[in-house]
Design a protein around this motif. Structure first.
Motif, PDB file in Angstrom:
ATOM      1  N   SER A   1       0.480  -1.264  -0.366  1.00  0.00           N
ATOM      2  CA  SER A   1       0.059   0.064  -0.196  1.00  0.00           C
ATOM      3  C   SER A   1       0.665   1.425  -0.234  1.00  0.00           C
ATOM      4  CB  SER A   1      -1.143  -0.145   0.892  1.00  0.00           C
ATOM      5  OG  SER A   1      -1.869  -0.773   1.350  1.00  0.00           O
ATOM      6  N   TRP A   2       1.971   1.504   0.848  1.00  0.00           N
ATOM      7  CA  TRP A   2       2.647   2.421   0.466  1.00  0.00           C
ATOM      8  C   TRP A   2       3.243   2.537  -0.609  1.00  0.00           C
ATOM      9  CZ3 TRP A   2       7.873   3.081  -0.356  1.00  0.00           C
ATOM     10  CH2 TRP A   2       8.385   4.382   0.161  1.00  0.00           C
ATOM     11  N   ASN A   3       3.516   1.488  -1.510  1.00  0.00           N
ATOM     12  CA  ASN A   3       4.163   2.087  -2.932  1.00  0.00           C
ATOM     13  C   ASN A   3       3.071   2.351  -3.661  1.00  0.00           C
ATOM     14  OD1 ASN A   3       7.109   0.435  -4.084  1.00  0.00           O
ATOM     15  ND2 ASN A   3       5.888  -0.839  -2.445  1.00  0.00           N
ATOM     16  N   ARG A   4       1.472   2.470  -3.433  1.00  0.00           N
ATOM     17  CA  ARG A   4       0.946   3.253  -4.545  1.00  0.00           C
ATOM     18  C   ARG A   4       0.396   4.766  -3.777  1.00  0.00           C
ATOM     19  NH1 ARG A   4      -5.525   1.663  -5.487  1.00  0.00           N
ATOM     20  NH2 ARG A   4      -5.884   3.084  -6.245  1.00  0.00           N
ATOM     21  N   PHE A   5       0.674   5.130  -2.505  1.00  0.00           N
ATOM     22  CA  PHE A   5       0.281   6.188  -1.953  1.00  0.00           C
ATOM     23  C   PHE A   5       2.070   6.412  -2.269  1.00  0.00           C
ATOM     24  CE2 PHE A   5      -1.704   4.424   1.465  1.00  0.00           C
ATOM     25  CZ  PHE A   5      -2.867   4.687   1.144  1.00  0.00           C
ATOM     26  N   PHE A   6       2.691   5.917  -2.259  1.00  0.00           N
ATOM     27  CA  PHE A   6       4.460   6.839  -2.790  1.00  0.00           C
ATOM     28  C   PHE A   6       4.446   7.532  -4.286  1.00  0.00           C
ATOM     29  CE2 PHE A   6       8.636   7.088  -4.301  1.00  0.00           C
ATOM     30  CZ  PHE A   6       8.873   7.506  -3.487  1.00  0.00           C
ATOM     31  N   PHE A   7       3.976   6.483  -4.965  1.00  0.00           N
ATOM     32  CA  PHE A   7       4.104   6.810  -6.813  1.00  0.00           C
ATOM     33  C   PHE A   7       2.720   7.458  -7.090  1.00  0.00           C
ATOM     34  CE2 PHE A   7       6.740   3.322  -6.375  1.00  0.00           C
ATOM     35  CZ  PHE A   7       7.913   3.225  -7.345  1.00  0.00           C
ATOM     36  N   ASP A   8       1.854   7.696  -6.367  1.00  0.00           N
ATOM     37  CA  ASP A   8       0.623   9.097  -6.500  1.00  0.00           C
ATOM     38  C   ASP A   8       1.057   9.881  -5.727  1.00  0.00           C
ATOM     39  OD1 ASP A   8      -0.649   6.755  -7.445  1.00  0.00           O
ATOM     40  OD2 ASP A   8      -2.023   6.357  -5.713  1.00  0.00           O
ATOM     41  N   ALA A   9       1.754  10.360  -5.048  1.00  0.00           N
ATOM     42  CA  ALA A   9       2.357  11.243  -4.711  1.00  0.00           C
ATOM     43  C   ALA A   9       3.324  12.320  -5.695  1.00  0.00           C
ATOM     44  CB  ALA A   9       2.990  11.440  -3.129  1.00  0.00           C
ATOM     45  N   LEU A  10       4.726  11.305  -6.028  1.00  0.00           N
ATOM     46  CA  LEU A  10       5.296  11.491  -7.449  1.00  0.00           C
ATOM     47  C   LEU A  10       4.390  12.196  -8.818  1.00  0.00           C
ATOM     48  CD1 LEU A  10       8.501   8.436  -6.962  1.00  0.00           C
ATOM     49  CD2 LEU A  10       8.127  10.611  -6.120  1.00  0.00           C
ATOM     50  N   GLU A  11       3.966  11.352  -8.788  1.00  0.00           N
ATOM     51  CA  GLU A  11       2.866  11.407 -10.420  1.00  0.00           C
ATOM     52  C   GLU A  11       2.519  13.045  -9.662  1.00  0.00           C
ATOM     53  OE1 GLU A  11      -0.065   8.947 -13.713  1.00  0.00           O
ATOM     54  OE2 GLU A  11      -0.293   9.061 -11.037  1.00  0.00           O
ATOM     55  N   LYS A  12       1.998  13.163  -8.621  1.00  0.00           N
ATOM     56  CA  LYS A  12       1.366  14.587  -8.666  1.00  0.00           C
ATOM     57  C   LYS A  12       1.690  15.446  -8.907  1.00  0.00           C
ATOM     58  CE  LYS A  12      -3.512  12.178  -7.081  1.00  0.00           C
ATOM     59  NZ  LYS A  12      -4.207  12.423  -5.730  1.00  0.00           N
ATOM     60  N   ARG A  13       3.294  15.129  -8.100  1.00  0.00           N
ATOM     61  CA  ARG A  13       4.272  16.389  -7.741  1.00  0.00           C
ATOM     62  C   ARG A  13       4.148  16.806  -6.246  1.00  0.00           C
ATOM     63  NH1 ARG A  13       4.114  15.345 -13.447  1.00  0.00           N
ATOM     64  NH2 ARG A  13       6.200  15.408 -14.434  1.00  0.00           N
ATOM     65  N   ASP A  14       3.596  16.436  -5.177  1.00  0.00           N
ATOM     66  CA  ASP A  14       2.905  16.518  -3.920  1.00  0.00           C
ATOM     67  C   ASP A  14       4.296  16.830  -2.973  1.00  0.00           C
ATOM     68  OD1 ASP A  14       2.170  17.806  -1.515  1.00  0.00           O
ATOM     69  OD2 ASP A  14      -0.180  16.389  -2.278  1.00  0.00           O
ATOM     70  N   ILE A  15       4.914  17.008  -2.247  1.00  0.00           N
ATOM     71  CA  ILE A  15       6.008  17.428  -2.224  1.00  0.00           C
ATOM     72  C   ILE A  15       5.619  17.446  -0.425  1.00  0.00           C
ATOM     73  CG2 ILE A  15       7.940  18.363  -0.798  1.00  0.00           C
ATOM     74  CD1 ILE A  15       8.544  19.729  -3.725  1.00  0.00           C
ATOM     75  N   GLY A  16       4.329  17.716  -0.384  1.00  0.00           N
ATOM     76  CA  GLY A  16       4.006  17.493   1.245  1.00  0.00           C
ATOM     77  C   GLY A  16       3.682  16.221   1.455  1.00  0.00           C
ATOM     78  N   ALA A  17       2.984  15.813   0.157  1.00  0.00           N
ATOM     79  CA  ALA A  17       2.542  14.370  -0.124  1.00  0.00           C
ATOM     80  C   ALA A  17       4.156  12.964   0.692  1.00  0.00           C
ATOM     81  CB  ALA A  17       1.415  13.925  -0.752  1.00  0.00           C
ATOM     82  N   VAL A  18       4.354  13.990  -0.432  1.00  0.00           N
ATOM     83  CA  VAL A  18       5.865  12.401  -0.509  1.00  0.00           C
ATOM     84  C   VAL A  18       6.524  12.556   0.344  1.00  0.00           C
ATOM     85  CG1 VAL A  18       8.158  12.230  -1.608  1.00  0.00           C
ATOM     86  CG2 VAL A  18       6.172  12.865  -2.825  1.00  0.00           C
TER      87      VAL A  18
END
Length: 591
Positions: free
Chosen positions: A43-60
């Motif tokens: 699940s962490w992999n999904r959240f991490f790559f979603d945050a990368l795709e959105k370029r959301d530094i805070g979420a990353v």
């Protein structure tokens, strides 16, 4: 494998059941914990790559903050699983080894087993090596199967939820395949497993043959080491080298057959290894390109597909180890069957058993005793004799007449035949073979063997050594050495007589017990039966001159076609021999 599991599974039902169940429960708990942490990382992999795709530094950074906790949890659960698994392996092997070794050693089965089977079973290697190779992988296989089942079910659910269904047009009709990623993972695993099974099936028999050849080769090398002096004296190096080369040739041939089959299996496994990471990407790529799933979902699906795939092709990844494990289990199973056959006396069809009992009059009674070899040939037929309390009996006969076999039957080592043997109730019996066994340990333990705990004074031991011409060994009582090699054949036989003085048995049964001694030393030691051991009943096998003078009666085994016949006559002692026998040996000459 039924015999193996029947005895091995007693670990969970015998005296060790509490420990066995505690370790089993611990393993299951840590499997569940490890699977839960694996789902968390997925699940962490999904959240991490979603945050990368959105370029959301805070979420990353928010997602990264969870990583240390997940890594610690995963590492701890996996380490705990490894420790609990190894403890389960060690304790289970301890229990099975104890059962098999105890069974093999008890009631002289380690000796009688050689007469049950015509081939070399090498039971010591089966207990030492094959039990380990049967237990350790089995625990790993069980954990692997449970983990695979839990992982497959868990991550298949993730595939179902995240990847969704596949839709495509076929002849103008929309076709929908629900949970197509989970179905694809199962189909792929079935194809790969079937390919591994078909190519690897012959490997089981080939590994079993290889293990058998390895065990026989080790046994041959052990035999060479144990008989090193005899071989060196007769310069048998060339013959032994040829024999070792021939034995290793069989090992090499067996190994080559295994190698060829493993090459075929490797082709299947390597093909699967090349396709394994590519298949899920190809299957999920259309959905990502159409915008139906995010990059994080792609990574999660790929990881989940890989987890399901790894779980479902567990059989493929472990086929070679499964074949090796099955071969070891088969060898343990064969040993169990042979021990059971030995217990029920199935060495010959229709054979009867010798009846062993106790006499009340202090005499040894042999009634209508018939002894046979494993091939059915009768050695001794219908022998009846009574040996009175304190009587000294000498058994003679030409080679092959059954003298040693008769001694073995009196020791309870040769129960195959018919008739009965009764020995006095409550009497201590000592057996003195031609080559006495000297255990490892200090020399004191050698002299007290097999009961090293009996209370014996230092004076008694030293006096026994002096009387048997071993006074020079008194200073080495507390030394440890490989006495089996240090002492000569004559010294070993003197040790056997010193044991008789120390243990003071009521009945002494000897088989060529003075064959390595000179005549004067033989007379001195046999003089014990007219002096310190005069009370003992003595039965001895021998053919050297002068033995008759130390016995009251001679039993002669006369070879006949239907089995040896016993004839008995009284003998007298030469007064000169009797006088000489009571004189101690010249210790200076002995030294």
């Amino acid at each position: 494998m039924r015999q193996f599991f029947r005895i091995a599974l007693r670990f969970w039902s015998g005296k060790t059941r509490l420990r066995a169940w505690a370790l089993t429960i611990a393993v299951l708990v840590f499997i569940a914990t490890q699977t839960a942490t694996a789902v968390g990382i997925n699940s962490w992999n999904r959240f991490f790559f979603d945050a990368l795709e959105k370029r959301d530094i805070g979420a990353v950074w928010s997602v990264i903050a969870w990583l240390p906790a997940l890594v610690v949890a995963f590492s701890l659960s996996l380490s705990a699983l490894v420790v609990s698994r190894m403890l389960l392996q060690a304790r289970w092997r301890e229990d099975l080894t104890s059962r098999l070794a105890g069974w093999w050693i008890a009631d002289q089965r380690y000796y009688r087993l050689g007469f049950l089977t015509k081939r070399q079973t090498a039971p010591e290697y089966r207990i030492a090596d094959d039990v380990r190779l049967a237990i350790e992988p089995l625990v790993e296989f069980a954990i692997g199967l449970i983990s695979a089942a839990v992982t497959a079910a868990t991550f298949a659910t993730i595939l179902w939820q995240v990847a969704g269904s596949a839709r495509f047009m076929l002849g103008g009709t929309q076709v929908v395949i629900p949970s197509y990623m989970a179905i694809a993972a199962i189909a792929y695993a079935v194809v790969a497993s079937l390919a591994a099974y078909l190519t690897g099936r012959p490997l089981v028999a080939r590994i079993a043959a290889k293990n058998e050849a390895e065990a026989l080769f080790r046994a041959e090398m052990t035999r060479l080491r144990e008989n090193a002096e005899s071989i060196a004296l007769i310069k048998g190096d060339a013959d032994e080298r040829a024999s070792v080369g021939e034995n290793y040739g069989r090992v090499l041939a067996a190994w080559l057959r295994v190698i060829r089959q493993q090459g075929v299996i490797a082709l299947v496994l390597n093909t699967n290894g090349a396709l394994f990471p590519v298949v899920p990407l190809l299957l999920i790529a259309p959905k990502y390109l159409s915008g139906e799933v995010t990059l994080g979902a792609v990574m999660q699906v790929v990881a989940a597909f890989s987890a399901v795939q790894a779980a479902l092709i567990w059989f493929v990844d472990n086929f070679v180890r499964l074949a090796e494990w099955f071969a070891s289990v088969t060898r343990v199973d064969e040993l169990v069957e042979e021990l059971e056959a030995l217990d029920v006396g199935t060495i010959m069809e229709g054979e009867t058993q010798i009846s062993f009992g106790e006499s009340d009059d202090g005499a040894i009674h042999i009634k209508e005793l018939s002894l046979a070899h494993s091939n059915g040939r009768v050695v001794i037929a219908d022998a009846t004799v009574v040996i009175e309390l304190g009587e000294k009996v000498l058994i003679v006969g030409e080679s092959g007449s059954g003298k040693s076999t008769l001694i073995r039957s009196l020791a309870g080592l040769w129960p195959w035949g018919s008739g009965s043997i009764q020995v006095p109730r409550g009497k201590r019996i000592a057996f003195v073979p031609q080559k006495p066994y000297l255990p490892l340990g200090d020399f004191r333990a050698v002299l007290l063997y097999p009961d090293s705990e009996i209370p014996v004074s230092e004076e008694t031991i030293v006096a026994a050594l002096r009387r048997c011409g071993l006074a020079y060994m008194a200073k080495r009582l507390n030394e440890e050495d490989n006495w089996d090699r240090v002492l000569s054949g004559g010294e070993r036989q003197r040790v056997a007589f010193a044991r008789l003085l120390i243990q003071n048995p009521d009945i002494i049964i000897m088989d060529e017990a003075t064959s390595a001694l000179d005549e004067d030393s033989q007379n001195s030691l046999l003089g014990l039966f007219e002096g310190e051991l005069a009370h003992a009943t003595v039965i001895s096998v021998g053919h050297r001159p002068g033995l008759e003078d130390f016995h009251d009666r001679k039993i002669t085994l006369e070879k006949r076609l239907a089995g040896a016949h016993l004839s008995s006559r009284r003998i007298g002692k030469s007064l000169w021999r009797l006088f000489r026998s009571r004189q101690p040996a010249n210790e200076d000459e002995v030294a």
